[in-house]
Scaffold this motif. Sequence first.
Motif, short mmCIF file in Angstrom:
data_model
loop_
_atom_site.label_atom_id
_atom_site.label_comp_id
_atom_site.label_asym_id
_atom_site.label_seq_id
_atom_site.Cartn_x
_atom_site.Cartn_y
_atom_site.Cartn_z
N ALA A 131 58.43 144.52 19.78
CA ALA A 131 58.70 143.41 20.69
C ALA A 131 57.58 142.37 20.65
CB ALA A 131 58.88 143.94 22.11
N LEU A 185 60.80 140.31 24.49
CA LEU A 185 59.88 140.12 25.61
C LEU A 185 59.83 138.63 25.97
CD1 LEU A 185 56.73 142.34 24.84
CD2 LEU A 185 58.36 142.67 26.72
N PRO A 186 59.80 138.32 27.27
CA PRO A 186 59.70 136.91 27.65
C PRO A 186 58.41 136.30 27.11
CG PRO A 186 60.08 138.31 29.59
CD PRO A 186 59.81 139.22 28.44
N ARG A 198 56.43 138.34 31.06
CA ARG A 198 56.14 139.31 29.99
C ARG A 198 55.47 140.56 30.60
NH1 ARG A 198 55.85 137.92 24.49
NH2 ARG A 198 54.68 139.38 23.21
N ALA A 233 57.98 142.62 32.45
CA ALA A 233 58.86 143.37 31.53
C ALA A 233 58.12 144.62 31.03
CB ALA A 233 59.30 142.49 30.37
N SER A 293 65.60 142.65 27.93
CA SER A 293 64.28 142.80 27.30
C SER A 293 64.09 144.24 26.84
CB SER A 293 63.17 142.43 28.28
OG SER A 293 62.99 143.50 29.21
#
Length: 195
Positions: free
Chosen positions: A59, A66-67, A73, A76, A140
């Motif tokens: 990720a 992931l943001p 982030r 998440a 996510s």
Amino acid sequence: MRVRWAFEEVGQKYDVRLVSFGEMKEPAYRKLHPFGQIPTYRDGNLVLFESGAIVLHIAEQHAGLLPIEGNARSRAIAWMFAALNTVEPPIVERSMAMMLERNQSWYAERLAGLEERVRVRLRELSECLGDAEWLDGAFSAADLLMVTVLRRFSSSSDLGHPNLAAYVARAEARPAYQRAFADQLAVFTVSQSKA
Ligand SMILES: N[C@@H](CCC(=O)N[C@@H](CS)C(=O)NCC(=O)O)C(=O)O
């Protein structure tokens, strides 16, 4: 499945090397994985173990799981830990007891305690998810891990919460999940047809 699914979500090709139970316990394999388990990940000089760490690495290397925004982030990643560290342990402990402790005189009492811990966690998770599509905004790596944890239940009705069952079904409907599942299933189909 976790690692396959992560690769499919970010559109990254990967190779699979299957290992036997015997090979997992050999010293050569333990150099890759200290506990002699699967999965192990290798990319050039980097070797990783622990599915959560591997999914986090994928990720971080590729967009899509992931943001970008820092706080989102971190949230998440917190949910990734929650899936593996808070929700999964009571579920695994209950399954292990059902497998290994069935014949003990104290089994019924212990199982009741374990069942209660699982019920509490699922209720809390269900309340937190509510009517949301995913745990925190867009899909996510946290959802990927949480859903693989919830899939430990043989039937989604066993989850006891329709919103959790719908959450799992939503994730399973993702094309990336479908591709990962088909590829994982093919491993077993091929190995059974050879047996
Ligand atoms: N926490 C580890 C758990 C790994 C694990 O339990 N792997 C299982 C298969 S899914 C395994 O290798 N079992 C064989 C063994 O423990 O000997 C992870 O998420 O990677």
